[in-house]
Design a protein around this motif. Structure first.
Motif, short mmCIF file in Angstrom:
data_model
loop_
_atom_site.label_atom_id
_atom_site.label_comp_id
_atom_site.label_asym_id
_atom_site.label_seq_id
_atom_site.Cartn_x
_atom_site.Cartn_y
_atom_site.Cartn_z
N LEU A 173 0.83 -1.19 0.00
CA LEU A 173 0.00 0.00 0.00
C LEU A 173 0.87 1.25 0.00
N GLN A 174 0.28 2.40 -0.31
CA GLN A 174 1.02 3.66 -0.37
C GLN A 174 1.19 4.26 1.02
N GLU A 175 2.03 5.27 1.11
CA GLU A 175 2.32 5.91 2.39
C GLU A 175 1.09 6.62 2.96
N LEU A 176 0.85 6.41 4.26
CA LEU A 176 -0.23 7.09 4.99
C LEU A 176 -1.55 6.96 4.24
N HIS A 177 -1.89 5.74 3.91
CA HIS A 177 -3.01 5.45 3.02
C HIS A 177 -4.38 5.69 3.64
N ASN A 178 -4.45 5.92 4.95
CA ASN A 178 -5.77 6.09 5.57
C ASN A 178 -6.45 7.41 5.24
N GLY A 179 -5.70 8.36 4.70
CA GLY A 179 -6.34 9.64 4.43
C GLY A 179 -5.48 10.59 3.64
N ALA A 180 -5.77 11.87 3.80
CA ALA A 180 -5.02 12.91 3.10
C ALA A 180 -3.58 12.94 3.60
N TYR A 181 -2.70 13.47 2.76
CA TYR A 181 -1.32 13.73 3.19
C TYR A 181 -1.35 15.02 4.00
N PHE A 182 -1.51 14.88 5.32
CA PHE A 182 -1.77 16.02 6.20
C PHE A 182 -0.53 16.86 6.49
N CYS A 183 0.64 16.41 6.06
CA CYS A 183 1.89 17.11 6.39
C CYS A 183 2.12 18.35 5.53
N GLN A 184 1.14 18.76 4.74
CA GLN A 184 1.29 19.98 3.96
C GLN A 184 1.28 21.23 4.83
N HIS A 185 0.87 21.08 6.10
CA HIS A 185 0.92 22.22 7.02
C HIS A 185 1.26 21.68 8.41
N GLU A 186 1.44 22.59 9.35
CA GLU A 186 1.73 22.22 10.73
C GLU A 186 0.52 22.58 11.59
N SER A 187 -0.13 21.57 12.13
CA SER A 187 -1.31 21.80 12.95
C SER A 187 -1.41 20.70 14.01
N VAL A 188 -1.51 21.09 15.26
CA VAL A 188 -1.60 20.09 16.32
C VAL A 188 -2.88 19.27 16.20
N ALA A 189 -3.89 19.78 15.53
CA ALA A 189 -5.13 19.03 15.37
C ALA A 189 -4.92 17.75 14.57
N GLU A 190 -3.92 17.73 13.69
CA GLU A 190 -3.69 16.55 12.87
C GLU A 190 -3.22 15.35 13.69
N PHE A 191 -2.68 15.60 14.88
CA PHE A 191 -2.25 14.48 15.71
C PHE A 191 -3.43 13.59 16.12
N ASP A 192 -4.63 14.11 16.03
CA ASP A 192 -5.81 13.31 16.34
C ASP A 192 -5.98 12.14 15.37
N LEU A 193 -5.32 12.22 14.22
CA LEU A 193 -5.42 11.15 13.23
C LEU A 193 -4.60 9.93 13.61
N ALA A 194 -3.63 10.10 14.50
CA ALA A 194 -2.73 9.01 14.86
C ALA A 194 -3.45 7.98 15.72
N GLU A 195 -2.94 6.75 15.68
CA GLU A 195 -3.50 5.68 16.49
C GLU A 195 -2.40 4.73 16.94
N PRO A 196 -2.66 4.00 18.01
CA PRO A 196 -1.64 3.07 18.49
C PRO A 196 -1.47 1.88 17.56
N ILE A 197 -0.34 1.23 17.68
CA ILE A 197 -0.06 -0.01 16.97
C ILE A 197 0.35 -1.06 18.02
N PRO A 198 -0.47 -2.09 18.24
CA PRO A 198 -1.71 -2.43 17.55
C PRO A 198 -2.85 -1.47 17.88
N GLY A 199 -3.79 -1.39 16.96
CA GLY A 199 -4.92 -0.48 17.12
C GLY A 199 -6.00 -0.81 16.12
N PRO A 200 -6.97 0.09 15.92
CA PRO A 200 -8.10 -0.20 15.04
C PRO A 200 -7.69 -0.54 13.60
N SER A 201 -6.75 0.23 13.03
CA SER A 201 -6.37 -0.03 11.64
C SER A 201 -5.59 -1.34 11.50
#
Length: 305
Positions: free
Chosen positions: A48-76
């Motif tokens: 699969l491609q890099e960060l395939h769960n959604g948009a490539y959020f690294c185009q800006h710096e925003s602490v809100a984007e950390f909400d996209l992260a999840e533990p490993i193991p985790g839901p995904s």
């Protein structure tokens, strides 16, 4: 098929974006459909491609984007493991890992065909450029360059920006990797001139061909496609035009030859890799034999003044 022919598939997709953010449920649903189709074609290894769960959020710096992260193991990982088991494939994924509060990684996870998690690799080289502000989000990996053993072979998994560093590919090869795999998210600024776009894409492909040749190994690189607008679109500076991910996912043989190459649209790239060829190529081009390991000490320096 030869004794060690490996059918593979690369899932090159355009991310589904909902109100400027990635929609993990929608993207994982597409991945499930694509993996099913790849398995029906005979694939035993799916990248699969890099960060395939959604948009490539690294185009800006925003602490809100950390909400996209999840533990490993985790839901995904639970969902992807079930997907690998359902179709009997080895699956290489790419996730935004929440390791601890304030500690995050760009992490590839490898699943066996029985659904078990075989290992993970945390991206080592982290870029910080207009449109690619990854240092804000990701701590450099600390798992080293260690291949992951699977039922289809020993996989040297690296991630995107790692692809520009011959040291990473070499260390994976020296540790016994039989394939080099790169989940990737790379594209150009739409405002660049076409000649510059071509140079960037060609350099990217050339870097992978160099890794294949120098190490006598097949290389698989799976990239995103489609334009993703920048959250900084109202600003007038580099990166504000968003990123046009150029696709061109590819499978290379151990002499850098193209086995298969995608275009610029979403698709499943299927190929068959003859793993016996690496042994043959290394016998006629014995680069590992002729390395002057006694003379490479200065590689540990940042720069030789």
């Amino acid at each position: 098929m030869t004794r060690k022919t490996l059918p593979v598939a690369l899932i090159q997709e355009k991310a589904i974006i909902d109100q400027g953010r990635g929609n993990a449920e929608a993207n994982l649903s597409i991945i499930e459909a694509r993996v099913a189709e790849a398995a029906a074609r005979g694939a035993r290894l799916v990248l699969l491609q890099e960060l395939h769960n959604g948009a490539y959020f690294c185009q800006h710096e925003s602490v809100a984007e950390f909400d996209l992260a999840e533990p490993i193991p985790g839901p995904s990982t639970e969902r992807l493991g079930k997907l690998a088991k359902r179709h009997g494939v080895v699956l290489v994924s790419s996730l935004f890992e929440r390791r601890a509060p304030g500690l995050y990684h760009n992490t590839a996870v490898v699943f066996e065909k029985d659904g078990s998690t075989l290992g993970k690799y945390r991206k080592m080289h982290i870029p910080d450029d207009p449109g690619f502000y990854e240092k804000f989000y990701f701590t450099p990996g600390d798992l080293g360059f260690k291949p992951i053993d699977t039922s289809v072979g020993r996989l040297g998994v690296l991630v995107c920006w790692d692809q520009w560093y011959p040291e990473a590919a070499r260390l994976m090869a020296l540790a016994g990797a039989e394939l080099l795999l790169y989940p990737t998210a790379i594209g150009w600024d739409p405002s660049d001139e076409q000649a510059e776009k071509n140079r960037q894409r060609d350099a990217w492909i050339l870097s992978h061909r160099g890794h294949a040749v120098a190490n006598g190994l097949p290389v698989l690189s799976c990239n995103r496609v489609g334009h993703e607008p920048s959250p900084l679109a109202s600003d007038k500076h580099a990166g504000a035009a968003g990123i046009q991910f150029w696709g061109n996912s590819h499978v290379l043989g151990p002499q850098g030859e193209f086995i298969a190459e995608a275009g610029g649209d979403a698709e499943i790239l299927s190929a068959e890799i003859d793993l016996d060829r690496s042994e043959h190529v290394r016998r006629i081009w014995p680069f590992l034999r002729d390395r002057r390991i006694d003379a490479y000490g200065d590689l540990l320096k940042r720069y030789i003044d």
